[in-house]
Write a protein that holds these residues in place. Sequence first.
Motif, PDB file in Angstrom:
ATOM      1  N   UNK A  33      12.340  34.558 -72.573  1.00 34.38           N
ATOM      2  CA  UNK A  33      13.877  35.482 -72.895  1.00 34.38           C
ATOM      3  C   UNK A  33      14.304  35.981 -71.564  1.00 34.38           C
ATOM      4  N   UNK A  34      15.290  36.634 -71.842  1.00 38.47           N
ATOM      5  CA  UNK A  34      15.840  37.613 -71.323  1.00 38.47           C
ATOM      6  C   UNK A  34      15.245  39.072 -72.116  1.00 38.47           C
ATOM      7  N   UNK A  35      15.468  38.946 -73.450  1.00 44.80           N
ATOM      8  CA  UNK A  35      14.933  40.458 -73.901  1.00 44.80           C
ATOM      9  C   UNK A  35      13.567  40.412 -73.972  1.00 44.80           C
ATOM     10  N   UNK A  36      12.968  39.643 -73.674  1.00 39.12           N
ATOM     11  CA  UNK A  36      11.342  40.082 -74.402  1.00 39.12           C
ATOM     12  C   UNK A  36      10.540  40.667 -72.488  1.00 39.12           C
ATOM     13  N   UNK A  37      11.168  41.111 -71.894  1.00 37.27           N
ATOM     14  CA  UNK A  37      10.412  42.300 -70.627  1.00 37.27           C
ATOM     15  C   UNK A  37      11.454  42.428 -70.255  1.00 37.27           C
ATOM     16  N   UNK A  38      12.188  44.120 -70.064  1.00 39.91           N
ATOM     17  CA  UNK A  38      12.082  45.016 -69.031  1.00 39.91           C
ATOM     18  C   UNK A  38      11.788  45.641 -68.312  1.00 39.91           C
ATOM     19  N   UNK A  39      10.301  45.285 -68.253  1.00 44.38           N
ATOM     20  CA  UNK A  39       9.405  46.141 -67.029  1.00 44.38           C
ATOM     21  C   UNK A  39       8.650  45.233 -65.934  1.00 44.38           C
ATOM     22  N   UNK A  40       8.735  44.916 -65.195  1.00 45.65           N
ATOM     23  CA  UNK A  40       8.544  44.348 -63.769  1.00 45.65           C
ATOM     24  C   UNK A  40       7.209  43.723 -63.933  1.00 45.65           C
ATOM     25  N   UNK A  41       5.828  44.358 -64.571  1.00 43.45           N
ATOM     26  CA  UNK A  41       5.139  44.791 -64.719  1.00 43.45           C
ATOM     27  C   UNK A  41       4.916  43.205 -65.876  1.00 43.45           C
ATOM     28  N   UNK A  42       5.392  43.642 -66.934  1.00 42.80           N
ATOM     29  CA  UNK A  42       5.021  42.828 -68.150  1.00 42.80           C
ATOM     30  C   UNK A  42       5.587  41.368 -67.204  1.00 42.80           C
ATOM     31  N   UNK A  43       7.003  41.401 -67.074  1.00 46.16           N
ATOM     32  CA  UNK A  43       7.486  39.986 -66.477  1.00 46.16           C
ATOM     33  C   UNK A  43       6.307  39.162 -65.648  1.00 46.16           C
ATOM     34  N   UNK A  44       5.994  40.020 -64.444  1.00 46.40           N
ATOM     35  CA  UNK A  44       4.956  39.188 -63.860  1.00 46.40           C
ATOM     36  C   UNK A  44       3.738  38.956 -64.495  1.00 46.40           C
ATOM     37  N   UNK A  45       3.014  38.968 -66.072  1.00 39.30           N
ATOM     38  CA  UNK A  45       2.516  39.020 -66.525  1.00 39.30           C
ATOM     39  C   UNK A  45       2.336  38.053 -67.073  1.00 39.30           C
ATOM     40  N   UNK A  46       3.934  37.587 -67.706  1.00 41.71           N
ATOM     41  CA  UNK A  46       4.214  36.600 -68.504  1.00 41.71           C
ATOM     42  C   UNK A  46       4.152  35.213 -67.811  1.00 41.71           C
ATOM     43  N   UNK A  47       4.567  35.364 -66.404  1.00 38.81           N
ATOM     44  CA  UNK A  47       4.515  34.243 -65.453  1.00 38.81           C
ATOM     45  C   UNK A  47       3.514  33.449 -65.195  1.00 38.81           C
ATOM     46  N   UNK A  48       2.208  34.698 -65.091  1.00 42.02           N
ATOM     47  CA  UNK A  48       1.068  33.610 -65.267  1.00 42.02           C
ATOM     48  C   UNK A  48       0.383  32.635 -66.402  1.00 42.02           C
ATOM     49  N   UNK A  49       1.354  32.705 -67.367  1.00 44.81           N
ATOM     50  CA  UNK A  49       1.357  31.698 -68.511  1.00 44.81           C
ATOM     51  C   UNK A  49       2.424  31.084 -68.469  1.00 44.81           C
ATOM     52  N   UNK A  50       3.216  31.009 -67.032  1.00 43.04           N
ATOM     53  CA  UNK A  50       4.068  29.576 -67.022  1.00 43.04           C
ATOM     54  C   UNK A  50       3.365  28.225 -67.111  1.00 43.04           C
ATOM     55  N   UNK A  51       3.528  27.376 -67.382  1.00 43.22           N
ATOM     56  CA  UNK A  51       2.972  25.879 -67.364  1.00 43.22           C
ATOM     57  C   UNK A  51       3.277  25.341 -66.299  1.00 43.22           C
ATOM     58  N   UNK A  52       2.923  24.090 -66.002  1.00 42.96           N
ATOM     59  CA  UNK A  52       3.184  23.291 -64.595  1.00 42.96           C
ATOM     60  C   UNK A  52       3.289  22.198 -66.088  1.00 42.96           C
ATOM     61  N   UNK A  53       4.426  20.868 -66.168  1.00 40.16           N
ATOM     62  CA  UNK A  53       4.784  20.263 -67.138  1.00 40.16           C
ATOM     63  C   UNK A  53       4.811  18.687 -66.112  1.00 40.16           C
ATOM     64  N   UNK A  54       4.961  18.883 -64.825  1.00 34.46           N
ATOM     65  CA  UNK A  54       4.819  17.364 -64.157  1.00 34.46           C
ATOM     66  C   UNK A  54       5.994  16.590 -65.166  1.00 34.46           C
ATOM     67  N   UNK A  55       6.213  15.405 -64.432  1.00 35.85           N
ATOM     68  CA  UNK A  55       6.946  14.584 -64.987  1.00 35.85           C
ATOM     69  C   UNK A  55       8.617  14.203 -64.129  1.00 35.85           C
ATOM     70  N   UNK A  56       9.133  14.560 -64.843  1.00 39.07           N
ATOM     71  CA  UNK A  56      10.392  13.963 -64.237  1.00 39.07           C
ATOM     72  C   UNK A  56      11.526  14.977 -63.683  1.00 39.07           C
ATOM     73  N   UNK A  57      12.602  15.202 -62.940  1.00 40.52           N
ATOM     74  CA  UNK A  57      13.472  16.096 -62.905  1.00 40.52           C
ATOM     75  C   UNK A  57      14.867  15.841 -63.126  1.00 40.52           C
ATOM     76  N   UNK A  58      14.693  16.606 -64.601  1.00 34.54           N
ATOM     77  CA  UNK A  58      15.846  16.297 -65.000  1.00 34.54           C
ATOM     78  C   UNK A  58      16.602  18.036 -64.868  1.00 34.54           C
TER      79      UNK A  58
END
Length: 200
Positions: free
Chosen positions: A55-80
């Motif tokens: 979310x926009x208000x989850x992080x206001x620090x680049x280090x925290x944001x980058x850490x959160x990106x490590x947990x972004x999952x890969x979904x697979x499937x179609x392109x909607x």
Amino acid sequence: MDVSFLLDSSESVGLQNYKKMLDFVRKLAKTLGMSQSGTHASVVIFSDTARVQIRLDDHDDIREFNKALDDVPYLGKKTRIDKALQVALGGVFNSRAGMRAGVRRVAVLMTEGHQTRTFDAIPLRYAVEPLRRKRVDVFAVGIGSDARYDELRSLTNSDQKVLLVRTFEGLSRIAEELSNKMCRGVYRNVLQESHIKGLK
């Protein structure tokens, strides 16, 4: 600036290329100057469904944001892509979701393919309209030969807001160009506000 990265997480991307896309987001976010009073960033991922991952208000620090990106999952499937736009409207560019008043709004869509044609798919020129009405400035990044320029162009209001690269490795070469184009609108808004104040 309130910016949302809409990331293609469909099966045609592949996990290794998906990681390169996330690395590009890290690089771009660093140039935008994330801080409490500066840029806030969110991430929406999409395949046959879409959801807000950061979310926009989850992080206001680049280090925290980058850490959160490590947990972004890969979904697979179609392109909607249309579902990504719908989710960004209600789940990102909404005051209840952390959007700030009086701050420039930008969405950066990144896709390796094109909209999957299904019975309920909304043409992108219509799906993007609610975001435009909220004054969200949309940029589109197409990667590889399956990305369709005309489709991406329908999301934006300018040829200058569509960027194409041949490979995921090529993303790093457009980071500065895209960042400059995104920030140019911020500077233009500041100048306009200064001009208006000077007339009062």
